[in-house]
Enzyme design. Sequence first.
Site, PDB file in Angstrom:
ATOM      1  N   LYS A 133       0.843  -1.198   0.000  1.00 50.19           N
ATOM      2  CA  LYS A 133       0.000   0.000   0.000  1.00 50.19           C
ATOM      3  C   LYS A 133       0.879   1.249   0.000  1.00 50.19           C
ATOM      4  CE  LYS A 133      -4.068   1.559   2.674  1.00 50.19           C
ATOM      5  NZ  LYS A 133      -4.823   1.294   3.938  1.00 50.19           N
ATOM      6  N   SER A 208      -9.523   0.821   2.915  1.00 47.17           N
ATOM      7  CA  SER A 208      -8.688   1.678   2.130  1.00 47.17           C
ATOM      8  C   SER A 208      -7.566   0.944   1.405  1.00 47.17           C
ATOM      9  CB  SER A 208      -8.081   2.764   3.032  1.00 47.17           C
ATOM     10  OG  SER A 208      -7.246   2.175   4.001  1.00 47.17           O
ATOM     11  N   SER A 232      -9.950  -1.669   6.860  1.00 49.90           N
ATOM     12  CA  SER A 232      -9.234  -1.366   5.619  1.00 49.90           C
ATOM     13  C   SER A 232      -8.356  -2.482   5.076  1.00 49.90           C
ATOM     14  CB  SER A 232      -8.390  -0.104   5.807  1.00 49.90           C
ATOM     15  OG  SER A 232      -9.217   1.036   5.777  1.00 49.90           O
TER      16      SER A 232
END
Lengths: 547, 547
Positions: A133, A208, A232
């Site tokens: 990420k 996310s 997330s």
Amino acid sequence: MTRNWESQAQKGRDILNNSIPKQWLLPVDRLPPVSQKSVVDFPRKSGLLSERELIITDMSATALVTEMGNGKLSAEEVMVAFLKRAVLGHQLLNFATEFMTDEAIARAKEHDEYYRRTGKLVGPLHGIPISVKEHISMKNRTCNTGYVAWVDKVTTEDALLLQLLSKAGAIFHVRTNQPQSLMHLCCSNNITGTTLNPLNRTLSPGGSSGGEGASMGFRCAPLGIGSDIGGSIRCPAAFCGAYGFRPSSLRNPVTGLKVAASGQETIRGVVGPMASRSIEDLELFQRAVLEQEPWDIETSLMPVTWKSADPKRDMTVAIMWDDGCVRPHPPVTRALRHAKEKLVAAGVKVVDWKPYKHQHGWEVIRALYYPDAGSKQRELLAESGEPARPLTDWALSYGQSMPLSHPEAWALHDQRDIYRDEYHALINSRGVDFILSPTYPAAAAVMGESQYWNYTAIWNLVDLPSVVFPSGITVDPKVDVLSEEDRKYVPRDEVDEREWRKYQDPERYEGASVGLQIAGRRFKDEETLAAAKAVEEIVREKRHSKI
Amino acid sequence: MTRNWESQAQKGRDILNNSIPKQWLLPVDRLPPVSQKSVVDFPRKSGLLSERELIITDMSATALVTEMGNGKLSAEEVMVAFLKRAVLGHQLLNFATEFMTDEAIARAKEHDEYYRRTGKLVGPLHGIPISVKEHISMKNRTCNTGYVAWVDKVTTEDALLLQLLSKAGAIFHVRTNQPQSLMHLCCSNNITGTTLNPLNRTLSPGGSSGGEGASMGFRCAPLGIGSDIGGSIRCPAAFCGAYGFRPSSLRNPVTGLKVAASGQETIRGVVGPMASRSIEDLELFQRAVLEQEPWDIETSLMPVTWKSADPKRDMTVAIMWDDGCVRPHPPVTRALRHAKEKLVAAGVKVVDWKPYKHQHGWEVIRALYYPDAGSKQRELLAESGEPARPLTDWALSYGQSMPLSHPEAWALHDQRDIYRDEYHALINSRGVDFILSPTYPAAAAVMGESQYWNYTAIWNLVDLPSVVFPSGITVDPKVDVLSEEDRKYVPRDEVDEREWRKYQDPERYEGASVGLQIAGRRFKDEETLAAAKAVEEIVREKRHSKI
């Protein structure tokens, strides 16, 4: 102002576009039509990957390490296979923010050289490609966390977690997309745009860690790294038919994760693994990190080594069919029913879980997300002048409109701790080892509709280790029709109604995978992963494949 | 208004006065004159305690448990002996807030009955009298935390720590004094007044666990419980010639400790043991608590069991002679020199410790004590109308005058964590196992002069386990004169000058014990206690005595 933020955003796109290895890009006319929802079969049809590369990218990290350890695979060919698949995935799903092709291949060659020289692997993650990420800092690379304002901010050090994984032999080949503010269960920002769900491109990949969700779902890497403060890691894992683990907080090191509200610890975000193939890989990741005793460097962490755990033969699994706030959609309930049947048939003790004040829990956690009324997030938007995305506004609306005073925030800390202690005492007193539940009210959210967080956020508040795995059930609009009973359902309130109405047209969710969530007792990370592995094997009658 | 707070305060004094077992009070004319500084020899002279009771109250908890275990002592006689000594101590030092005579004796009898019936002890703390700082809640008793506003607030549950100790067999016989706001390194409030130091009654007993300091120094109990957010266990232990342990935070349970700023977690207060006789007793306490796995109830705690630790044969002890901010007084330096000599002679590797940015550390921690500018403390004073004590004003002046914004506080969290990580890395890279240092610039503070916190507070910030023990050196105004070099000393700044000038007249500190502090590496609580025990034995050539 507008021009300015757009030119800043363009810098982020340039970093991405310049990094894509052009030799593996397919011409647009060889890609499936934009209207094609599922693209999970496309790697085979694309002609880009060889049969061997298809097999490699279908393997778990655990299997890959084994095969590299006995010399049947080289780190280089593993890396090239996943890079090719990642490039293809990016063309179809827009999940990447930056490729690191040359560096990754060079490092894989070093690993191969080391193996040739010594006959040994570099470490337990030798040569494993891991997607990361974007907000997890990488040395000498930009780190924007989804904000235009930070698009050209370069970091000087690798996040501690990456340093440890790298020592264990892992190689990072692609960085992945995240939403503006990191506070969507979806994945879009004003820099690199919106990521799609590989199982159905009209659906959100979750967020996310949505770029990671797509990466796992499309098998652009066997392992990925997400972060989770309200779901997330778990939502994108569930939405994309993959695996995700939210460890207890203060277990994995978070030094070098760049966030707007750095130093906020009212609710601690955690970083954890996602996997495309197996729960075993999540455990492999955790062990590789924690056997390096990161608490000796990041001294806020708990000094707790990773222990081996076997699933208890006589474990009690409680099923939470509904959190008492929002009724799950029919395919989610079907997946739970299916799981129950299999578990009961396998002799596992299964009981129902009566949720404990989840609405209250939500009121506490949503206030704790933004004690400052989201000032840091708003400041960062204002700094570049970029517009807020709709789900950023949505997330910020969870918070209060004015900052809390410190004593008001402290009162909420007490409420958080009391609720956590009470929830834990209840799990103990009911004799339950694990809670099996939905991850989200729907199998996945339609793009832009990821609005209800509390099937996952509740475990952030209680701080329970939780694992998401694919139930094996996918939404079939012909099977998952609204029953007579469903049609009569009277929602409890507006929120329940909003979520329930989303399923009026089951076609919207076609092909979505239902991911289930298993939460374990406080601090029982190892036991929770072990139980989740056993449960998945029972529910899916799963056997491991080898090359 | 004045009348009102005074009548409220009187309620607190009534609770105390009504609780004193009158049968053991000495008439005033049999007490030493008020002008007599040291009262540590008075128990023998008083005629109140029998020879056997004097021996009992001179024993460590470890020895007492052994003797109760082999039937040589009964819990009842142990309890009576310490109760008598505590009543005497209270007459001389004003250290108690409430006696629990009948309950304590009744419980001791139950223990004796259990032992007669089963031949077994109730637990590892069978029959050990423990004095308890007042703000640690006791069921169905008031808990005022030194505030007049709370003087008649009754709590409904025992603090979790007390529940665990009670299960382990401990018995609470007296509750002890604390300063208004809990934020003095001294011990006075508007309810039960000022506690004195048994070694020299013109000196402060330290604080905030000052009642405990007096209790330990006068041997009113073999073990006591204090709390510490800046030195509040360690200073009173040092000032009163006793022992104290500040465990790592998140180790001992704090549920039921009543404080003004409940829920504040920028700097975590900890609760820990004090002991009158030995470091071994501190370890006994810790083991008894942690073997009950309190993290299964108070789920914020670290799930870390208490391990046995032996002192490392080849340990490296670094001596911090001066923190770079405030020069210690000559007797403190003499105690460190003495300790160094003994350690070197015993073959221990001793090096000097160069302090790392302690002034910066102080700036961080003092801001973190009061992110709300002390609003909760001020509110509680305003609620009753009681005047602030001088050292309350002093402590509140450490904070900023306006509340910090949340982002400002978060930036300080980051600074705290960075400083802690850096300090820990430095200890590791210098190859140091333990840091031996002053506990305070003076052997003890003259009453009202406890102004400099940072020899202890620095370890709250870095969150190092730290133990205080008596060096064996007491201030002798004939020996501890200012040297030529001392006279030439030019203080670094106003603070240094203020503390240094306090020693212009050494007579003021006559008879004070110098307590030294040993801090261990992050999380190494067990190792720190084991090392402190070894160091004390070397420094004091100490041998354990038995009945």
